[in-house]
Design a protein around this motif. Structure first.
Motif, PDB file in Angstrom:
ATOM      1  N   LEU A  19      13.085  97.960  75.809  1.00 49.92           N
ATOM      2  CA  LEU A  19      11.670  98.241  75.492  1.00 49.92           C
ATOM      3  C   LEU A  19      11.476  98.351  73.984  1.00 49.92           C
ATOM      4  N   GLN A  20      12.497  98.896  73.315  1.00 45.28           N
ATOM      5  CA  GLN A  20      12.437  98.979  71.843  1.00 45.28           C
ATOM      6  C   GLN A  20      12.503  97.571  71.244  1.00 45.28           C
ATOM      7  N   GLU A  21      13.325  96.708  71.831  1.00 48.06           N
ATOM      8  CA  GLU A  21      13.434  95.329  71.332  1.00 48.06           C
ATOM      9  C   GLU A  21      12.092  94.597  71.506  1.00 48.06           C
ATOM     10  N   GLN A  22      11.420  94.904  72.624  1.00 49.53           N
ATOM     11  CA  GLN A  22      10.104  94.291  72.871  1.00 49.53           C
ATOM     12  C   GLN A  22       9.103  94.716  71.790  1.00 49.53           C
ATOM     13  N   LEU A  23       9.102  96.010  71.482  1.00 47.10           N
ATOM     14  CA  LEU A  23       8.175  96.507  70.451  1.00 47.10           C
ATOM     15  C   LEU A  23       8.526  95.893  69.082  1.00 47.10           C
ATOM     16  N   ASN A  24       9.817  95.826  68.786  1.00 46.47           N
ATOM     17  CA  ASN A  24      10.244  95.219  67.504  1.00 46.47           C
ATOM     18  C   ASN A  24       9.803  93.760  67.412  1.00 46.47           C
ATOM     19  N   TYR A  25       9.858  93.068  68.543  1.00 48.88           N
ATOM     20  CA  TYR A  25       9.415  91.669  68.587  1.00 48.88           C
ATOM     21  C   TYR A  25       7.951  91.573  68.158  1.00 48.88           C
ATOM     22  N   TYR A  26       7.100  92.453  68.692  1.00 47.83           N
ATOM     23  CA  TYR A  26       5.679  92.393  68.304  1.00 47.83           C
ATOM     24  C   TYR A  26       5.478  92.769  66.844  1.00 47.83           C
ATOM     25  N   ARG A  27       6.299  93.680  66.327  1.00 46.28           N
ATOM     26  CA  ARG A  27       6.206  94.015  64.890  1.00 46.28           C
ATOM     27  C   ARG A  27       6.442  92.764  64.058  1.00 46.28           C
ATOM     28  N   GLU A  28       7.469  92.016  64.444  1.00 46.74           N
ATOM     29  CA  GLU A  28       7.808  90.785  63.692  1.00 46.74           C
ATOM     30  C   GLU A  28       6.780  89.691  63.908  1.00 46.74           C
ATOM     31  N   ARG A  29       6.235  89.644  65.115  1.00 49.44           N
ATOM     32  CA  ARG A  29       5.334  88.544  65.467  1.00 49.44           C
ATOM     33  C   ARG A  29       3.911  88.746  64.925  1.00 49.44           C
ATOM     34  N   ALA A  30       3.609  89.960  64.471  1.00 48.86           N
ATOM     35  CA  ALA A  30       2.217  90.308  64.125  1.00 48.86           C
ATOM     36  C   ALA A  30       1.485  89.249  63.280  1.00 48.86           C
ATOM     37  N   PRO A  31       2.079  88.745  62.190  1.00 49.21           N
ATOM     38  CA  PRO A  31       1.307  87.796  61.365  1.00 49.21           C
ATOM     39  C   PRO A  31       1.017  86.466  62.054  1.00 49.21           C
ATOM     40  N   GLU A  32       1.809  86.100  63.054  1.00 48.34           N
ATOM     41  CA  GLU A  32       1.594  84.805  63.731  1.00 48.34           C
ATOM     42  C   GLU A  32       0.989  84.965  65.127  1.00 48.34           C
ATOM     43  N   TYR A  33       0.762  86.221  65.566  1.00 45.96           N
ATOM     44  CA  TYR A  33       0.341  86.489  66.953  1.00 45.96           C
ATOM     45  C   TYR A  33      -0.945  85.750  67.330  1.00 45.96           C
ATOM     46  N   ASP A  34      -1.938  85.778  66.455  1.00 48.87           N
ATOM     47  CA  ASP A  34      -3.249  85.221  66.827  1.00 48.87           C
ATOM     48  C   ASP A  34      -3.233  83.697  66.995  1.00 48.87           C
ATOM     49  N   ASP A  35      -2.189  83.020  66.537  1.00 46.38           N
ATOM     50  CA  ASP A  35      -2.082  81.563  66.775  1.00 46.38           C
ATOM     51  C   ASP A  35      -2.079  81.263  68.274  1.00 46.38           C
ATOM     52  N   TRP A  36      -1.444  82.162  69.036  1.00 50.45           N
ATOM     53  CA  TRP A  36      -1.437  82.007  70.508  1.00 50.45           C
ATOM     54  C   TRP A  36      -2.857  82.102  71.057  1.00 50.45           C
ATOM     55  N   TRP A  37      -3.589  83.109  70.605  1.00 50.88           N
ATOM     56  CA  TRP A  37      -4.923  83.364  71.172  1.00 50.88           C
ATOM     57  C   TRP A  37      -5.914  82.269  70.804  1.00 50.88           C
ATOM     58  N   TYR A  38      -5.803  81.798  69.553  1.00 47.20           N
ATOM     59  CA  TYR A  38      -6.746  80.775  69.072  1.00 47.20           C
ATOM     60  C   TYR A  38      -6.211  79.361  69.241  1.00 47.20           C
TER      61      TYR A  38
END
Ligand SMILES: C[S@@+](CC[C@H](N)C(=O)[O-])C[C@H]1O[C@@H](n2cnc3c(N)ncnc32)[C@H](O)[C@@H]1O
Length: 240
Positions: A19-38
């Motif tokens: 679960l910690q690895e999952q949260l760390n993944y989102y920390r790293e992914r934050a700047p590119e996350y919205d590419d998925w949504w848009y």
């Protein structure tokens, strides 16, 4: 591995470390996350596929708006705010909770005066007030199967009597075909980031039946629906 063993592996419990690895993944992914949504960059699958994606998002938004959510609103795992702006429009106050400062730093509602931001681990957090409405978007699929009941109990504890809840997430066929998916096994999905790093996250596709039953056990009557290709969503209310 025979099929019985494969079945057992799919129900192996998720550890705190995962679960910690999952949260760390989102920390790293934050700047590119919205590419998925848009549907940008690697998520751009052609104009027609994108049109269907955005049409189906509109379908879910229309279904949400038709329910007239209001009052004190709680959004769990709010992230970059792909849904927070819509929730803010309906809310008297909006409380958002997420474990990643990096994801929240892209969320435009954080700066709004009627928004309260809480940075917390949702597997340990409990509410300090009651809400009229609770929502979580693209979060239910990241819950370990063995924690789904506990999560819905927490949601129920957040709600005032007759308070309402909303969720939306990926349908299985769409969620496993995305370009950042490396492989899946049991409750785990390995994903890659733009820099090539890999991370293991939790990814479950719960059926409408199981979500409805678990919500009912927590005192929430939930109606689960699907858009034709991409999304599963649910609208419900606390019955006690
Ligand atoms: C798939 S994103 C969803 C974000 C947003 N709700 C959306 O619809 O785009 C999952 C979110 O859960 C957050 N998260 C992951 N693990 C968490 C945890 N243990 N506690 C709180 N938030 C967590 C991540 O930071 C991320 O913002």
């Amino acid at each position: 591995m025979n099929s019985k063993k494969r079945e057992d592996a799919s129900y192996e419990n998720v550890t705190d470390q995962q679960l910690q690895e999952q949260l760390n993944y989102y920390r790293e992914r934050a700047p590119e996350y919205d590419d998925w949504w848009y549907r940008r960059g690697a998520f751009h699958h052609g104009d027609e596929a994108n049109r269907i994606w955005f049409d189906e998002i509109s379908m879910v938004k229309v279904a949400f708006q038709a329910e007239h959510f209001q009052g004190d609103f709680l959004e769990l795992a709010a992230g970059t705010g792909t849904w927070s702006c819509l929730f803010l429009k309906e809310a008297r106050t909006l409380t958002i909770v997420d474990g990643s400062v990096e994801m929240l730093s892209h969320n435009p509602v954080v700066a709004e005066p009627k928004v309260r931001t809480i940075i917390a681990d949702l597997f340990r957090w409990s509410p300090d007030q009651l809400y009229d409405s609770v929502a979580f978007t693209f979060w239910i699929s990241h819950l370990p199967r063995e924690r789904l009941g506990g999560f819905f109990s927490m949601v129920s504890r957040c709600l005032k009597p007759e308070g309402k809840m909303f969720f939306v997430d990926d349908r299985e066929a769409a969620g496993t075909r995305e370009s950042h998916v490396v492989r899946t096994s049991g409750q785990t999905m390995v994903r890659k980031l733009n820099n090539g790093d890999h991370a293991a996250i939790v990814k479950n596709f719960f059926s409408d039946k199981e979500i409805k039953q678990i919500a009912a056990d927590a005192g929430i009557e939930l109606h689960v629906r699907y858009t034709p290709t991409y999304f599963q969503y649910g609208i419900g209310s606390k019955t006690v």
